[in-house]
Write an enzyme that holds these catalytic residues in place. Sequence first.
Site, mmCIF file in Angstrom:
data_model
loop_
_atom_site.group_PDB
_atom_site.id
_atom_site.type_symbol
_atom_site.label_atom_id
_atom_site.label_comp_id
_atom_site.label_asym_id
_atom_site.label_seq_id
_atom_site.Cartn_x
_atom_site.Cartn_y
_atom_site.Cartn_z
ATOM 1 N N LEU A 15 50.170 31.275 12.209
ATOM 2 C CA LEU A 15 51.569 31.686 12.131
ATOM 3 C C LEU A 15 51.699 33.143 12.549
ATOM 4 O O LEU A 15 50.790 33.943 12.342
ATOM 5 C CB LEU A 15 52.088 31.495 10.706
ATOM 6 C CG LEU A 15 52.090 30.050 10.196
ATOM 7 C CD1 LEU A 15 52.544 29.996 8.744
ATOM 8 C CD2 LEU A 15 52.984 29.176 11.050
ATOM 9 N N CYS A 16 52.847 33.482 13.106
ATOM 10 C CA CYS A 16 53.085 34.848 13.563
ATOM 11 C C CYS A 16 53.006 35.815 12.389
ATOM 12 O O CYS A 16 53.455 35.474 11.301
ATOM 13 C CB CYS A 16 54.450 34.955 14.237
ATOM 14 S SG CYS A 16 54.446 34.231 15.888
ATOM 15 N N PRO A 17 52.440 37.003 12.587
ATOM 16 C CA PRO A 17 52.080 37.594 13.887
ATOM 17 C C PRO A 17 50.636 37.354 14.314
ATOM 18 O O PRO A 17 50.175 38.012 15.231
ATOM 19 C CB PRO A 17 52.305 39.077 13.628
ATOM 20 C CG PRO A 17 51.877 39.271 12.204
ATOM 21 C CD PRO A 17 52.305 37.994 11.488
ATOM 22 N N LEU A 18 49.923 36.432 13.649
ATOM 23 C CA LEU A 18 48.505 36.282 13.988
ATOM 24 C C LEU A 18 48.252 35.893 15.441
ATOM 25 O O LEU A 18 47.305 36.420 16.051
ATOM 26 C CB LEU A 18 47.838 35.294 13.020
ATOM 27 C CG LEU A 18 47.656 35.856 11.600
ATOM 28 C CD1 LEU A 18 47.183 34.772 10.643
ATOM 29 C CD2 LEU A 18 46.666 37.014 11.592
ATOM 30 N N ASP A 37 53.185 28.103 16.584
ATOM 31 C CA ASP A 37 54.294 28.712 15.849
ATOM 32 C C ASP A 37 55.421 29.073 16.821
ATOM 33 O O ASP A 37 55.200 29.826 17.779
ATOM 34 C CB ASP A 37 53.783 29.981 15.147
ATOM 35 C CG ASP A 37 54.875 30.657 14.325
ATOM 36 O OD1 ASP A 37 56.057 30.265 14.435
ATOM 37 O OD2 ASP A 37 54.549 31.587 13.581
#
Lengths: 355, 76
Positions: free
Chosen positions: B14-17, B41
Site C-alpha cells: 500500500l502507498c507510499p511503499l 494499490d
Amino acid sequence: MRNESANVPKRAAALISGGLDSMLAAKVVLDQGVDVEGVNFFTGFCVEGHTHAIRKKDRSRQKRNNALWVAEQLGIKLHIVDVIDEYKDIVLNPKHGYGANLNPCLDCKIFMVNKALTEDVLDRGFDFVITGEVIGQRPKSQRADTMPVIARESGADDRLLRPLCALNLPPTLPERKGWVDRDKLFGFHGRDRKPQMALAESFGFSDYAQPAGGCCFLTDERYAGKLADLWEARGERDYDFDDIMLLKVGRHIRPAPHYKLIVGREEGENNFLSGYRRRFVHLDTVSHAGPLTLIDGEPTDADLVLAARIAARYSQGRTAAAVSVNVHHPSGDSTELQVEPMLPTDLEPAWHIGG
Amino acid sequence: MNGPTTRLDARGLLCPLPVIRTQDKIRKLKIGDVLEVVATDPGVLHDIPAWCRVHGHRLLVSEQRADDFRFHIEVS
C-alpha cells in the site's frame, strides 16, 4: 554535513509532512534562494495512504500523497524514507514519554531531524534542516522549552531553522551566516492558524491538506487503545508492520484475553483482511453475506463458536435463527458451524477494543 | 521506446511503499535505464507519476490493467 564555504550555494533539507506548516516553512526558505529538498518519513503510523486505499468508502476520495503534492507545488525533490523498523524504538521507548495517547511526539521530532541530518538520501550533503514547527502549536513537542531540546538532542543544534517561529528564537547558524535573511522569517506562536493561512494566501496556496486528526495514528485515542491492548494481550511491548496495519482495519473485539476478532466492516476491509487468511484462523459466513473475520490468538473450540456468533451478528443474517459460518485454519482444515447470531445486547461493550 | 531493464514487483504493497521501493530501486540505476513497476494499490496512479515529475524522471508507460497497474520509468 557540508563545509561552510561561502561560495557554495546553500542547501537545506526540509521535513515535509504534507501539511501546511512544513510547506510554508520550505517555501519561505526556498524564496531566499536556498536549494531546498524535502524529506518525508514513513513510520507505518501515517494516516495518509493506507486507510484511504483499504476502505471502499474512501476510494472516491482523492488519493494523492500530500507530501508529494507539496513537493510538486514547491518545485522541489522529495525523498520518502522508510523508517518503519528504526521507528519502533521511538514508539516503544520514548525518552521523553508520550503525549495524550501513545504519541511520542518529542522523541519523534528529534528522531526525524537527526535522520534528515544523517540519512544518505541527499546525495550532495546539506547545510541545515528546516521544520514547520511553531511554538505553542502542539502541547507536547512544539513548546518554547522543547525547541532547544529537539535542536540539541537531534544533533542539529543551530543548524535547525524553524522559519515560521524563528523570530521567537535565538538566531540560528543560517541566519547568522547570512544564508537566510532573518528579517524575512516569522514570529508565529500559539494554536491560531490564521497567520499560516494568511501566509498561504500570500503565496497563492489555496488547496492544502489540513488533517483534522493530525497525520499520525498514534495521536488517535482509539488506535492507541488497540495498540495498548495488543501489548497487554501478548505480554510484551512489541509490534511488527502487519500488527500496526491490522490495527487500522476493522472492528477489534476481544471476548477473552487470549484471543480477539478483527471483523471487516466493508468490502474493502474484507479484501484487505483476506490477504492475511493464511496466517490466522478466519471465519466467513456461508448462508448469508457477511464480513471476513480474523482470529488473533489461541481460541478454543468454544471460543470459535462464540466468535462465529459475533461474526454472524455482523452478517446479513443477524436477525436469522441460524447462520452458517465456516471456520478456516491456517493448516487448510475448515469446519462449518451453525450458530445463532449474537444479540447486540449480549455483545459486551468492554469487548470493543479502543472504544 | 526502450524496454525495461529492471523490474519491481510492488503488488500487495500500500502507498507510499510502492513509491519508496521505486525510489530505492532507481537510486541504484543509471541514467537511461528503464524500470518497470507493477503495483496494486490505486494510489500509485497518482503517486508514481507525481514522484517522477518531482525527480525529473520520464514516465514512459502508465497503464491500468485488470488486476494491477504497470509503469515504465526512464531514469533521467
